[in-house]
Design a protein around this motif. Structure first.
Motif: not given
Length: 762
Positions: A669-671, A690-696, A745-750, A752-761
């Motif tokens: 998959v593409t990350v 930066y639009i995306i930084k460290e996957r977030c 591997q776990l590829c989807r950007p997440v 430990p503190i879910s700092r960017c999870k809420s920005y994904f739709t």
């Protein structure tokens, strides 16, 4: 007669009305001065707003028949929206934001019309307003708002369309505000200040309707209906978007829901992620397949049908030859309930007519009824000519010749096109021909008649004296008294290790090439992978090479794959069957292994003006993957900008997709690890946004939406377009891309503190 109709509307409507004029024509009654005076007087007296929704014109936009619309809109604090008929639903949706405001709650603060590009204007806010609403029409490319303190304010966009825009500034401070406008041609702007009035005022938020929200402005609570509902906030009713075709975007079936609607598809169709209906392929879906195992399934529009491969009715004979059960040098003949393999070199009809020679002119001979395997012999020649033959040669009118080079003995049966020249076109008529090179130095041809009559197959008179039919890099010579073809540079080989192997690691496949004359010296009779349905092809453009292509996608043809964290490595084995030429034999086949390595970390860059164009990039190493970065016009990711450079307003939204090709989609998959913009071309430019930084995604920019990252071979994000403050007209985008093995591997950007999870739709 638009102006006449507008007069009636103004006379019959109460003061402060909001009048929409829908028309696809210019005003025929534009020059009636008495009529215009009446309309202007009514507008001043009633203070009604007039909005023109223009879906077509009988005259240009500089014609007085059209300019009357702009004059009335300017006088009434309205607008002129030049909009396509299919987009009317968007106009009504956005105007409802203004129409649903309480009556008598607004004050007109600014109204300006401009012709030109750059303009600035100031207006005064002298009271406490809950919001300012800025509405534009025409081609407004950018709008900058500064408050009384000189601070730039980012107004909230309610709409941003080519025909107009609407922005909201909440809780504006009292003082002088300034607008900086950049547009093209004629454009207009109106600014209104809104106050809460008793119609939606409440002491307690629970008094609001369940389908409304409660908002507080300057200590006053106001009820307003949610999107998809209409009312005063205390009573809200559902809007039926399916009642009219212009109020929904459904191409087929619209189903109303509470507060919204959904699009459905007709029977036989299914809905994609972007709400498009696509025809279901019942023939490829096991759950929908209804044909017998020995029948053909034919796809129709919205349905499918079944038919026997051979025979009629439901009694279908099995067509074994469709599975390539015979070797590539044998013809498979299907029989009732069975099959047999036949060698065309031992079963053919000889054609030895001298008139077939290209030296013979004119005639009316015709081969329209010649079907089956034939061998040419005699003084006229033994092979079809490989170059264009003029008409009225070979004893006929349309002279048939072979479009290609004859195959070699180890290539088996090969399909070609036989052409006939006419009217200056070397291949005016054509027919399919199968050809096989036989070991005794001649060729046999499977003919399928001719496309017209008189037309006949020619022979090359120079081919009769060639006992070998060798390739370009071979020479014909006698060995032990027998004529044969041998490598003309003396590079005949007797061991597998001596083969001249060429390996190419391509985007979609690995290609191993060997010289056919060397294979013949090893007595190789067949080349195949572990899956013997995958065979080699011959490259006749340069030299006689056998090219074995192993696809990367789907691990086909026996290819295997693994990765070592830094590279994806593909490898395969080629099997070469040997023709025994001695009394004893110890090896029945030879094996040749080859592999290609492809790096997984990539960097992509492109530029925006401020729009991106598609891009290919190369990866250092033994292999090469290709990626494309594309920009789409909307969130459906269907309609792509085709031009190399496209100019967009900074109020527009940029929809970007990064897609990769040549990979095994079941593994990788593409990350998008880091995506950023620079004002210059260099990737290490000190100014980076930066639009995306460290996957977030950049959480400081609310316009950034990452729709897909780390879940498939494509990555998608969107953001509102911008310009750098420094004097640069271009924006360059760069993306650092990582190819992730989803099986390991776990590829989807997440995090430990879910700092960017809420920005994904989703």
């Amino acid at each position: 007669m638009v102006i006449t109709g507008l007069k009636v509307a103004l006379e019959e409507s109460p003061n402060n009305s909001f009048i929409l004029v829908l028309t696809d024509a210019s005003a025929k009654d534009y020059n009636d001065e008495i009529l215009k005076g009446d309309v202007y007087s009514l507008i001043n007296r009633t203070q009604s707003k007039v909005f023109f929704l223009i879906t077509g014109l009988c005259a240009g936009r500089t014609d007085p028949k059209y300019l009357i619309y702009r004059d009335i809109a300017s006088l009434s604090f309205g607008h002129v929206f030049d909009v396509h008929l299919s987009k009317l639903n968007k106009v009504f949706y956005y105007l409802d934001f203004t129409l649903s405001r309480p009556i008598n709650s607004s004050r007109r603060l600014l109204s300006r019309d401009y012709d030109g590009e750059d303009n600035s204007v100031s207006f005064s806010v002298a009271d406490n307003y809950t919001a300012l609403i800025l509405t534009t029409d025409g081609e407004m490319r950018s709008l900058v708002v500064t408050d009384p303190y000189g601070t730039k304010i980012s107004p909230k966009p309610k709409m941003s369309e080519p025909w107009g825009s609407m922005y909201v500034v909440e809780n504006p401070v009292i003082g002088a505000w300034t607008l900086f406008l950049h547009g093209h041609g004629h454009y207009a702007i109106r600014v209104e200040g809104f106050k809460v009035r008793n119609i939606s005022y409440t002491e307690q938020c629970y008094e609001c309707h369940p389908d409304a929200i409660c908002e507080e402005y300057f200590g006053i609570k106001e009820c307003s209906c949610n999107e998809g509902f209409i009312g005063d906030g205390f009573a809200c009713s559902d809007i039926n978007e399916c009642a009219y075709p212009w109020s929904n975007n459904c191409p087929d079936i619209c189903v109303n829901t509470l507060g919204s609607y959904i699009c459905e598809c007709p029977t036989g169709y299914t809905k994609t992620m972007d709400n498009h209906c696509v025809d279901i392929d019942e023939c490829s879906d096991p759950a929908l397949y209804r044909c017998q195992s020995l029948a053909n399934c034919s796809k129709n529009k919205g349905d499918s049908s079944c038919s026997c491969k051979l025979g009629e009715g439901i009694h279908c004979d099995k067509e074994e030859c469709a599975s390539s059960l015979c070797d590539q040098d044998l013809e498979c003949l299907n029989e009732r309930g069975s099959y047999r393999c036949s060698d065309p070199c031992s079963s053919y009809t000889t054609l030895d007519e001298p008139w077939r020679s290209t030296h013979i002119s004119h005639g009316d001979n015709c081969d329209s009824k010649k079907t089956g395997w034939y061998r040419f012999a005699g003084s006229g020649g033994i092979r079809l000519p490989e170059n264009c033959v003029p008409e009225n040669k070979c004893g006929t009118e349309a002279s048939m010749w072979l479009n290609g080079s004859h195959p070699l003995p180890n290539e088996g049966i090969v399909t070609y096109t036989a052409c006939a020249q006419w009217d200056g076109n070397c291949c005016y008529w054509s027919s399919m021909v199968q050809v096989k090179a036989c070991l005794d130095g001649y060729h046999v041809y499977k003919l399928h008649g001719t496309p017209k009559c008189p037309a006949a197959y020619c022979t090359d008179p120079t081919s009769g004296n060639n006992p070998c039919s060798c390739a370009e890099d071979e020479e014909c010579k006698k060995v032990n008294g027998v004529d044969g073809c041998y490598c003309n540079d003396g590079r005949d080989v007797h061991r597998l290790e001596d083969l001249d192997l060429q390996l190419q690691c391509n985007t979609h496949n690995m290609e191993a090439s060997l010289r056919s004359c060397q294979l013949k010296s090893l007595n190789v009779k067949n080349i195949h992978f572990s899956d013997d349905h995958c065979i080699g092809v011959t490259d006749r453009e340069k030299t006689s090479m056998i090219s074995i292509m192993s696809p990367l996608e789907g691990e086909r043809c026996g290819a295997r794959q693994y990765n070592n964290r830094t590279h994806a490595i593909y490898w395969n084995t080629v099997y070469m069957e040997l023709e025994p030429n001695k009394i004893i034999v110890r090896n029945s086949e030879l094996q040749l292994n080859f592999s290609c390595a492809y790096p997984l970390d990539l960097i992509s860059k492109t530029s925006v003006k401020p729009v991106l164009s598609s891009l290919s990039f190369h990866i250092e190493g033994a292999g090469e993957f290709k990626a494309h970065m594309s920009v789409y016009k909307d969130q459906s990711y269907v309609s792509m900008y085709e031009d190399k450079e496209v100019v967009l307003s900074t109020s527009s939204t940029l929809y970007v997709e990064v897609s990769l090709q040549g990979l095994n989609s079941s593994h990788y998959v593409t990350v998008m690890k880091n995506c950023y913009a620079t004002p210059g071309t260099h990737i290490d430019d000190p100014i980076k946004y930066y639009i995306i930084k460290e996957r977030c995604p950049n959480k400081e920019d609310a316009s950034i939406k990452v729709l897909e990252n780390g879940v498939s071979l494509q990555g998608r994000f969107s953001l509102q377009i911008f310009r750098f403050v420094v004097e640069h007209n271009l924006v360059y985008l760069h993306c650092e891309i990582n190819l992730c093995d989803s099986m390991k591997q776990l590829c989807r950007p997440v995090s430990p503190i879910s700092r960017c999870k809420s920005y994904f739709t989703k």
